[in-house]
Design an enzyme around this catalytic site. Structure first.
Site: not given
Ligand SMILES: NC(=O)c1ccc[n+]([C@@H]2O[C@H](COP(=O)([O-])OP(=O)(O)OC[C@H]3O[C@@H](n4cnc5c(N)ncnc54)[C@H](O)[C@@H]3O)[C@@H](O)[C@H]2O)c1
Length: 369
Positions: A15, A75, A94, A96, A118, A270
């Site tokens: 990016r 980043k 970002y 973190h 963030e 993450d």
């Molecule tokens: N790997 C990557 O490249 C990447 C990229 C973007 C986001 N992410 C990660 O993805 C994850 C989700 O992000 P998001 O933006 O969707 O967050 P979000 O807050 O929009 O959604 C998270 C959901 O999880 C639910 N939740 C909490 N505890 C739970 C449980 N025990 N069972 C079921 N659901 C539960 C919450 O109620 C919420 O609706 C985060 O950790 C974020 O950092 C990773």
């Protein structure tokens, strides 16, 4: 203000921090924009694209960091970049911090002003500079899942949508937030059978209203998760408890419930991952297998679709960068609370309570809103 956009040097990062339209907007507002040669190449944006819209091209990162009053990037600054940071230089990216003590110390020692994407939080508690990357990762999780379910990739050999006369894949999505709902939407388009599990009843009601009929919403509890694991061809891990490590919703023993060749895409990696057997992987070596279950745990999924992600990110960062450039950081923070909340470090002091707590450092509340 002089704004500098360097080429990203973190591994697998394609990016870039600005689009040509951003250069045009900033220069129209009276600012200068410096771009490091080749910065946009990973996203299919040429130096010419930037030059045509008013950018000035610099050959090296040293020159760019030496001249820019605000660095706009993607980043967290890498060790070589941190050496170039200057006291009073605004760095909008970002960070973190809480995950990296060395990064925090280096940025504090530089005296730069760290404005973190963030923690830019709006008045409704949303994180508008994180949302687009969750949208990308959510949509991409289904694309990756489809790929790793193919037999040559060690998957079960399942086509997500099935065909007439043959069942479609069953997809279980743990967490129905931004990642989960975007995954659900794309999976629904593939004609798969989908269950989204969440603990937030309001969220489940909302998803039930907007999702097509091949998506079922269920309460996330131990029994439902185990029942789903027996059924699932593909599991998407997308839970988040803000500020905390992801809960392990799938224990090591639970993998035995799953079908051989099924796939887990643990997007929440993450934040530590929501599967006990998950460990971080990279785009160059994205998967590993435990108990015949394929695990995909890439921590920066959006990096692989750099062009889409660059556009999605820059669409939301540019208006904030413009405000900071037009007003200067301190006035922007005084007038616009989300910008104040984004300032994590200011001239050697930690101005974000969570970062200070993470490392037992003194906290200066001057930007607390
Ligand atoms: N790997 C990557 O490249 C990447 C990229 C973007 C986001 N992410 C990660 O993805 C994850 C989700 O992000 P998001 O933006 O969707 O967050 P979000 O807050 O929009 O959604 C998270 C959901 O999880 C639910 N939740 C909490 N505890 C739970 C449980 N025990 N069972 C079921 N659901 C539960 C919450 O109620 C919420 O609706 C985060 O950790 C974020 O950092 C990773």
């Amino acid at each position: 203000m002089i704004i500098g956009v360097p080429k990203e040097i973190k591994r697998d990062e394609y990016r870039v921090g600005i689009l040509p339209v951003g250069v045009e907007e900033l220069t129209l507002a009276g600012h200068r924009v410096l771009i490091e040669a080749g910065a946009g190449m990973g996203s299919g944006l040429t130096d010419d694209d930037y030059l045509q819209h008013g950018a000035e091209m610099l050959a090296t990162a040293e020159e760019l960091y030496g001249q820019a009053e605000m660095i706009l990037k993607v980043k967290e600054p890498q060790p070589d970049e941190r050496k170039l940071l200057r006291r009073g230089q605004i760095v909008f990216t970002y960070f973190h911090f809480a995950a990296d003590r060395q990064l925090t110390e280096d940025v504090l020692n530089s005296g730069a002003f760290a404005v973190a994407y963030e923690t830019l939080r709006d008045d409704r508690g949303r994180l508008p500079l994180l949302t687009p990357m969750s949208e990308v990762a959510g949509r991409m999780s289904i694309q990756e899942g489809a790929k790793y379910l193919e037999r040559p990739q060690m998957g079960r050999g399942i086509l997500l949508g099935g065909v007439p006369g043959v069942e479609p894949a069953h997809i279980t999505i743990l967490g129905g937030g931004i990642v989960g709902s975007n995954a659900g939407k794309i999976a629904a388009g593939f004609n798969a059978s989908i269950s989204i599990l969440d603990v937030d009843m309001d969220r489940l009601r909302y998803l039930d209203d907007i999702m097509p009929p091949n998506v079922t919403v269920l309460v996330s509890d131990r029994h439902t998760i185990r029942a789903q694991l027996r059924q699932a061809d593909l599991v998407i891990g997308s839970v988040l408890i803000p500020g905390a490590r992801a809960p392990h919703l799938i224990a090591r023993d639970d993998l035995k419930l799953m079908k051989p060749g099924s796939v887990i895409i643990d997007v929440a990696i993450d934040q530590g991952g929501c599967v006990a057997t998950s460990r971080p992987t990279t785009h160059s070596d994205p998967t590993f297998i435990v108990d015949d279950v394929v695990h995909y745990c890439v921590t920066n999924m959006p990096g692989a679709v750099g062009r889409t992600s660059t556009f999605a990110l820059c669409n939301v960062t540019l208006p904030w960068a413009l405000r900071i450039a037009n007003l200067g950081l301190v006035r922007a923070a005084n007038e616009i609370p989300p910008i104040a909340r984004a300032i994590n470090a200011y001239a050697g002091e930690v101005t974000n309570r969570r970062v200070a707590e993470a490392f037992g450092l003194p906290y200066n509340p001057r930007f607390e809103r």
